[in-house]
Design a protein around this motif. Structure first.
Motif, PDB file in Angstrom:
ATOM      1  N   MET A 164       0.841  -1.168   0.000  1.00 54.96           N
ATOM      2  CA  MET A 164       0.000   0.000   0.000  1.00 54.96           C
ATOM      3  C   MET A 164       0.890   1.236   0.000  1.00 54.96           C
ATOM      4  SD  MET A 164      -3.355   0.401   2.213  1.00 54.96           S
ATOM      5  CE  MET A 164      -3.906   1.968   2.669  1.00 54.96           C
ATOM      6  N   PHE A 165       0.924   1.981   1.071  1.00 56.94           N
ATOM      7  CA  PHE A 165       1.823   3.114   1.156  1.00 56.94           C
ATOM      8  C   PHE A 165       2.423   3.132   2.541  1.00 56.94           C
ATOM      9  CE2 PHE A 165      -2.331   4.537   2.277  1.00 56.94           C
ATOM     10  CZ  PHE A 165      -2.200   5.536   3.212  1.00 56.94           C
ATOM     11  N   ARG A 166       3.473   3.887   2.707  1.00 62.00           N
ATOM     12  CA  ARG A 166       4.270   3.782   3.913  1.00 62.00           C
ATOM     13  C   ARG A 166       4.055   4.916   4.900  1.00 62.00           C
ATOM     14  NH1 ARG A 166       6.955   2.011  -0.319  1.00 62.00           N
ATOM     15  NH2 ARG A 166       8.011   3.889  -0.884  1.00 62.00           N
ATOM     16  N   GLY A 167       2.903   5.480   4.966  1.00 61.58           N
ATOM     17  CA  GLY A 167       2.651   6.497   5.964  1.00 61.58           C
ATOM     18  C   GLY A 167       2.199   7.798   5.363  1.00 61.58           C
ATOM     19  N   LEU A 168       2.049   8.775   6.203  1.00 61.76           N
ATOM     20  CA  LEU A 168       1.518  10.057   5.766  1.00 61.76           C
ATOM     21  C   LEU A 168       2.429  10.767   4.776  1.00 61.76           C
ATOM     22  CD1 LEU A 168      -0.070  11.377   9.054  1.00 61.76           C
ATOM     23  CD2 LEU A 168      -1.187  10.326   7.088  1.00 61.76           C
ATOM     24  N   ARG A 169       3.712  10.459   4.811  1.00 63.73           N
ATOM     25  CA  ARG A 169       4.593  11.088   3.823  1.00 63.73           C
ATOM     26  C   ARG A 169       4.231  10.643   2.409  1.00 63.73           C
ATOM     27  NH1 ARG A 169       8.178   7.158   6.188  1.00 63.73           N
ATOM     28  NH2 ARG A 169       8.492   5.517   4.675  1.00 63.73           N
ATOM     29  N   ASP A 170       3.544   9.498   2.293  1.00 62.92           N
ATOM     30  CA  ASP A 170       3.093   9.013   0.994  1.00 62.92           C
ATOM     31  C   ASP A 170       1.630   9.351   0.713  1.00 62.92           C
ATOM     32  OD1 ASP A 170       5.573   7.935   0.520  1.00 62.92           O
ATOM     33  OD2 ASP A 170       5.023   5.931   1.182  1.00 62.92           O
ATOM     34  N   ASP A 189      -2.906  -4.930  -3.626  1.00 66.49           N
ATOM     35  CA  ASP A 189      -2.484  -6.258  -3.195  1.00 66.49           C
ATOM     36  C   ASP A 189      -2.132  -6.271  -1.712  1.00 66.49           C
ATOM     37  OD1 ASP A 189       0.269  -8.466  -4.020  1.00 66.49           O
ATOM     38  OD2 ASP A 189      -1.803  -8.956  -3.595  1.00 66.49           O
ATOM     39  N   GLU A 190      -2.549  -7.331  -1.042  1.00 72.43           N
ATOM     40  CA  GLU A 190      -2.152  -7.610   0.350  1.00 72.43           C
ATOM     41  C   GLU A 190      -2.617  -6.564   1.360  1.00 72.43           C
ATOM     42  OE1 GLU A 190      -0.987 -10.327   1.623  1.00 72.43           O
ATOM     43  OE2 GLU A 190      -0.409 -11.388  -0.181  1.00 72.43           O
ATOM     44  N   ILE A 191      -3.907  -6.257   1.362  1.00 71.44           N
ATOM     45  CA  ILE A 191      -4.464  -5.370   2.384  1.00 71.44           C
ATOM     46  C   ILE A 191      -4.208  -6.002   3.756  1.00 71.44           C
ATOM     47  CG2 ILE A 191      -6.617  -4.455   3.379  1.00 71.44           C
ATOM     48  CD1 ILE A 191      -5.827  -3.014   0.894  1.00 71.44           C
ATOM     49  N   GLY A 192      -3.654  -5.234   4.665  1.00 73.63           N
ATOM     50  CA  GLY A 192      -3.399  -5.714   6.015  1.00 73.63           C
ATOM     51  C   GLY A 192      -2.047  -6.358   6.205  1.00 73.63           C
ATOM     52  N   TYR A 193      -1.264  -6.460   5.141  1.00 76.80           N
ATOM     53  CA  TYR A 193       0.073  -7.054   5.267  1.00 76.80           C
ATOM     54  C   TYR A 193       0.963  -6.149   6.118  1.00 76.80           C
ATOM     55  CZ  TYR A 193       4.662  -8.845   4.012  1.00 76.80           C
ATOM     56  OH  TYR A 193       5.936  -9.342   4.061  1.00 76.80           O
ATOM     57  N   LEU A 194       0.856  -4.848   5.882  1.00 75.62           N
ATOM     58  CA  LEU A 194       1.591  -3.875   6.683  1.00 75.62           C
ATOM     59  C   LEU A 194       0.612  -3.160   7.605  1.00 75.62           C
ATOM     60  CD1 LEU A 194       3.839  -2.310   3.894  1.00 75.62           C
ATOM     61  CD2 LEU A 194       4.526  -3.954   5.647  1.00 75.62           C
ATOM     62  N   ILE A 196      -6.742 -11.872   5.089  1.00 76.40           N
ATOM     63  CA  ILE A 196      -7.402 -11.559   6.353  1.00 76.40           C
ATOM     64  C   ILE A 196      -8.907 -11.504   6.122  1.00 76.40           C
ATOM     65  CG2 ILE A 196      -7.619  -9.836   8.176  1.00 76.40           C
ATOM     66  CD1 ILE A 196      -4.682  -9.060   7.508  1.00 76.40           C
ATOM     67  N   GLY A 197      -9.659 -12.234   6.940  1.00 74.90           N
ATOM     68  CA  GLY A 197     -11.112 -12.281   6.815  1.00 74.90           C
ATOM     69  C   GLY A 197     -11.747 -10.930   7.092  1.00 74.90           C
ATOM     70  N   PHE A 198     -12.927 -10.712   6.501  1.00 72.44           N
ATOM     71  CA  PHE A 198     -13.611  -9.435   6.668  1.00 72.44           C
ATOM     72  C   PHE A 198     -13.897  -9.123   8.136  1.00 72.44           C
ATOM     73  CE2 PHE A 198     -15.241 -10.576   2.280  1.00 72.44           C
ATOM     74  CZ  PHE A 198     -14.330  -9.765   1.632  1.00 72.44           C
ATOM     75  N   GLY A 199     -14.130 -10.131   8.938  1.00 73.25           N
ATOM     76  CA  GLY A 199     -14.395  -9.937  10.359  1.00 73.25           C
ATOM     77  C   GLY A 199     -13.222  -9.364  11.131  1.00 73.25           C
ATOM     78  N   GLU A 200     -12.035  -9.455  10.561  1.00 75.84           N
ATOM     79  CA  GLU A 200     -10.826  -8.955  11.218  1.00 75.84           C
ATOM     80  C   GLU A 200     -10.387  -7.589  10.696  1.00 75.84           C
ATOM     81  OE1 GLU A 200      -7.751 -12.064  11.685  1.00 75.84           O
ATOM     82  OE2 GLU A 200      -9.231 -13.348  10.698  1.00 75.84           O
ATOM     83  N   TRP A 201     -11.154  -7.002   9.800  1.00 79.64           N
ATOM     84  CA  TRP A 201     -10.758  -5.716   9.222  1.00 79.64           C
ATOM     85  C   TRP A 201     -10.793  -4.591  10.247  1.00 79.64           C
ATOM     86  CZ3 TRP A 201     -11.145  -4.166   3.535  1.00 79.64           C
ATOM     87  CH2 TRP A 201     -10.621  -5.181   2.736  1.00 79.64           C
ATOM     88  N   ASP A 202     -11.551  -4.752  11.329  1.00 75.21           N
ATOM     89  CA  ASP A 202     -11.534  -3.756  12.408  1.00 75.21           C
ATOM     90  C   ASP A 202     -10.104  -3.576  12.919  1.00 75.21           C
ATOM     91  OD1 ASP A 202     -14.250  -3.946  12.107  1.00 75.21           O
ATOM     92  OD2 ASP A 202     -14.659  -4.529  14.168  1.00 75.21           O
ATOM     93  N   GLU A 203      -9.391  -4.678  13.018  1.00 72.08           N
ATOM     94  CA  GLU A 203      -8.019  -4.640  13.522  1.00 72.08           C
ATOM     95  C   GLU A 203      -7.075  -4.011  12.504  1.00 72.08           C
ATOM     96  OE1 GLU A 203      -6.926  -8.578  14.809  1.00 72.08           O
ATOM     97  OE2 GLU A 203      -8.907  -8.854  15.705  1.00 72.08           O
ATOM     98  N   ILE A 204      -7.279  -4.290  11.227  1.00 68.07           N
ATOM     99  CA  ILE A 204      -6.415  -3.730  10.180  1.00 68.07           C
ATOM    100  C   ILE A 204      -6.491  -2.212  10.202  1.00 68.07           C
ATOM    101  CG2 ILE A 204      -6.076  -3.477   7.691  1.00 68.07           C
ATOM    102  CD1 ILE A 204      -7.154  -6.299   7.357  1.00 68.07           C
ATOM    103  N   PHE A 205      -7.736  -1.703  10.219  1.00 66.81           N
ATOM    104  CA  PHE A 205      -7.937  -0.266  10.103  1.00 66.81           C
ATOM    105  C   PHE A 205      -8.042   0.436  11.453  1.00 66.81           C
ATOM    106  CE2 PHE A 205      -9.315  -1.973   6.008  1.00 66.81           C
ATOM    107  CZ  PHE A 205      -8.515  -1.208   5.171  1.00 66.81           C
ATOM    108  N   GLN A 206      -7.925  -0.305  12.543  1.00 75.57           N
ATOM    109  CA  GLN A 206      -7.882   0.215  13.905  1.00 75.57           C
ATOM    110  C   GLN A 206      -9.117   1.038  14.273  1.00 75.57           C
ATOM    111  OE1 GLN A 206      -4.154   2.036  14.935  1.00 75.57           O
ATOM    112  NE2 GLN A 206      -3.022   0.664  13.597  1.00 75.57           N
ATOM    113  N   ASP A 207     -10.214   0.798  13.570  1.00 76.93           N
ATOM    114  CA  ASP A 207     -11.437   1.556  13.844  1.00 76.93           C
ATOM    115  C   ASP A 207     -12.603   0.796  13.220  1.00 76.93           C
ATOM    116  OD1 ASP A 207     -13.566   3.314  13.961  1.00 76.93           O
ATOM    117  OD2 ASP A 207     -12.477   5.012  13.120  1.00 76.93           O
TER     118      ASP A 207
END
Length: 110
Positions: free
Chosen positions: A1-7, A25-30, A59-70
């Protein structure tokens, strides 16, 4: 994806909204921060019902809360992604590991 706010300019680049197909590709990998989640939502929202987007993740859809922290942000993103989606679930062993799994490790004989 991207590496932070600088991106951030990368993710908000108007070209990403213009592409007929965008593959992410690979949502939630980082890890994704809350601020990055908001930027990702903006990208998905701009493309919603306008252009095609392919996402890959293990990562299952049920775990996306953890990926996006909200949970609210995760639900808003999933709502737009899944509304007209064709979900393809692939199960089984890793394709990348298939050749290595077949080989048995060599052991020393004394």
């Amino acid at each position: 994806m991207f590496r932070g706010l600088r991106d951030a300019p990368l993710i908000l680049n108007p070209n990403y909204s213009r592409y007929k197909l965008l593959i992410i590709d690979e949502i939630g990998y980082l890890p994704i921060t809350k601020e990055e989640s908001k930027l990702f939502f903006q990208l998905i929202d701009k493309r919603y019902e306008q252009k095609s987007t392919i996402l890959t993740t293990n990562i299952g859809f049920g775990e996306w809360d953890e990926i996006f922290q909200d949970p609210v942000m995760a639900n808003a993103i999933l709502d737009r992604i899944l509304h007209h989606a064709h979900v393809v679930s692939i199960t089984g062993k890793s394709y990348r590991m298939k050749d290595h799994i077949k080989k048995k490790p060599h052991t020393k004989q004394e």
